[in-house]
Design a protein around this motif. Structure first.
Motif, PDB file in Angstrom:
ATOM      1  N   PRO A  75     -35.148  31.286  29.486  1.00  0.00           N
ATOM      2  CA  PRO A  75     -36.596  30.502  28.741  1.00  0.00           C
ATOM      3  C   PRO A  75     -36.257  30.392  26.936  1.00  0.00           C
ATOM      4  O   PRO A  75     -36.033  31.705  26.877  1.00  0.00           O
ATOM      5  CB  PRO A  75     -37.403  31.409  29.070  1.00  0.00           C
ATOM      6  CG  PRO A  75     -37.280  32.160  30.382  1.00  0.00           C
ATOM      7  CD  PRO A  75     -35.373  32.391  29.970  1.00  0.00           C
ATOM      8  N   LEU A  76     -37.194  29.578  26.555  1.00  0.00           N
ATOM      9  CA  LEU A  76     -36.552  29.467  24.787  1.00  0.00           C
ATOM     10  C   LEU A  76     -38.198  30.388  24.142  1.00  0.00           C
ATOM     11  O   LEU A  76     -38.289  31.575  23.841  1.00  0.00           O
ATOM     12  CB  LEU A  76     -36.590  28.660  23.875  1.00  0.00           C
ATOM     13  CG  LEU A  76     -34.886  27.889  24.309  1.00  0.00           C
ATOM     14  CD1 LEU A  76     -35.372  26.047  24.038  1.00  0.00           C
ATOM     15  CD2 LEU A  76     -33.664  28.298  23.838  1.00  0.00           C
ATOM     16  N   VAL A  77     -39.635  29.624  24.765  1.00  0.00           N
ATOM     17  CA  VAL A  77     -40.427  29.898  24.773  1.00  0.00           C
ATOM     18  C   VAL A  77     -41.289  29.535  25.654  1.00  0.00           C
ATOM     19  O   VAL A  77     -41.282  28.478  26.365  1.00  0.00           O
ATOM     20  CB  VAL A  77     -40.775  29.574  23.270  1.00  0.00           C
ATOM     21  CG1 VAL A  77     -40.405  29.910  21.697  1.00  0.00           C
ATOM     22  CG2 VAL A  77     -40.693  28.021  23.251  1.00  0.00           C
ATOM     23  N   ASP A  78     -41.964  30.088  26.052  1.00  0.00           N
ATOM     24  CA  ASP A  78     -44.018  30.057  27.211  1.00  0.00           C
ATOM     25  C   ASP A  78     -43.063  28.992  28.648  1.00  0.00           C
ATOM     26  O   ASP A  78     -43.019  28.090  28.900  1.00  0.00           O
ATOM     27  CB  ASP A  78     -44.417  29.163  25.925  1.00  0.00           C
ATOM     28  CG  ASP A  78     -45.203  30.150  25.340  1.00  0.00           C
ATOM     29  OD1 ASP A  78     -45.200  31.450  25.335  1.00  0.00           O
ATOM     30  OD2 ASP A  78     -45.652  29.572  24.812  1.00  0.00           O
ATOM     31  N   GLY A  79     -41.967  29.875  28.917  1.00  0.00           N
ATOM     32  CA  GLY A  79     -41.394  28.997  30.417  1.00  0.00           C
ATOM     33  C   GLY A  79     -40.151  28.007  30.026  1.00  0.00           C
ATOM     34  O   GLY A  79     -39.799  27.735  31.518  1.00  0.00           O
ATOM     35  N   ILE A  80     -40.317  27.400  28.552  1.00  0.00           N
ATOM     36  CA  ILE A  80     -39.987  26.038  28.475  1.00  0.00           C
ATOM     37  C   ILE A  80     -37.852  26.895  28.143  1.00  0.00           C
ATOM     38  O   ILE A  80     -37.864  27.014  27.159  1.00  0.00           O
ATOM     39  CB  ILE A  80     -40.055  25.517  27.509  1.00  0.00           C
ATOM     40  CG1 ILE A  80     -41.205  24.891  27.378  1.00  0.00           C
ATOM     41  CG2 ILE A  80     -38.738  24.284  27.125  1.00  0.00           C
ATOM     42  CD1 ILE A  80     -42.250  24.363  25.844  1.00  0.00           C
ATOM     43  N   THR A  81     -36.697  26.111  29.291  1.00  0.00           N
ATOM     44  CA  THR A  81     -35.891  26.146  29.369  1.00  0.00           C
ATOM     45  C   THR A  81     -35.056  25.765  27.977  1.00  0.00           C
ATOM     46  O   THR A  81     -35.687  24.349  28.003  1.00  0.00           O
ATOM     47  CB  THR A  81     -35.122  26.912  30.642  1.00  0.00           C
ATOM     48  OG1 THR A  81     -35.169  25.422  30.925  1.00  0.00           O
ATOM     49  CG2 THR A  81     -35.769  27.624  30.952  1.00  0.00           C
TER      50      THR A  81
END
Length: 142
Positions: A99-105
């Motif tokens: 994950p990068l941020v808030d569940g966005i890979t």
């Protein structure tokens, strides 16, 4: 882990195929659920096959281990047999699924970016053709 090193290394990608227990032979590499800890998956080489009351059981050992695994592996714990592997490519999947941020890979982000670029280029090409067609029409009229 390191138990299969010299054959497979951490970050290698292994492809596993489900098989009938009767197809698993001495020397095959299998993936199985550890009998006393079902959540733990293990990749080891089969060192013996036993049939008891019509049920298949396996003994396995890591290529880099001095001792065999301390349990009999029931056939229903076997996920499958390793049929192929790609060295080091597993690292790419780890990076793409982190994950990068808030569940966005990174994989999600790159997929969205590629789709956006494809949409942009598909709309831009007809506009360019239309514009070039207009210029040719104007030149002929002069």
């Amino acid at each position: 882990g390191k138990s299969m090193e010299k054959t497979y290394y951490e970050n290698d990608l292994v492809v596993v195929q489900g098989v009938n227990p009767s197809e698993i032979k001495h020397g095959d590499v299998i993936v199985y659920h550890q009998p006393n800890n079902y959540e733990n998956l293990i990749i080891h080489r089969v060192i013996s096959v036993t049939i008891m009351n019509g049920n298949f059981f396996f003994k396995a050992q890591g290529d880099n281990n001095l001792r065999e695994d301390p349990w009999l592996i029931p056939a229903n714990n076997v996920v499958g047999k390793v049929i192929y592997h790609v060295p080091s490519i597993g690292l790419m999947f780890i990076v793409l699924t982190r994950p990068l941020v808030d569940g966005i890979t990174l994989g999600n982000f790159l997929s969205i970016l590629i789709i956006a670029l494809l949409i942009f280029t598909s709309y831009r090409a007809p506009l360019r053709e239309k514009k070039e067609g207009t210029e040719n029409h104007v030149k002929k009229a002069m």
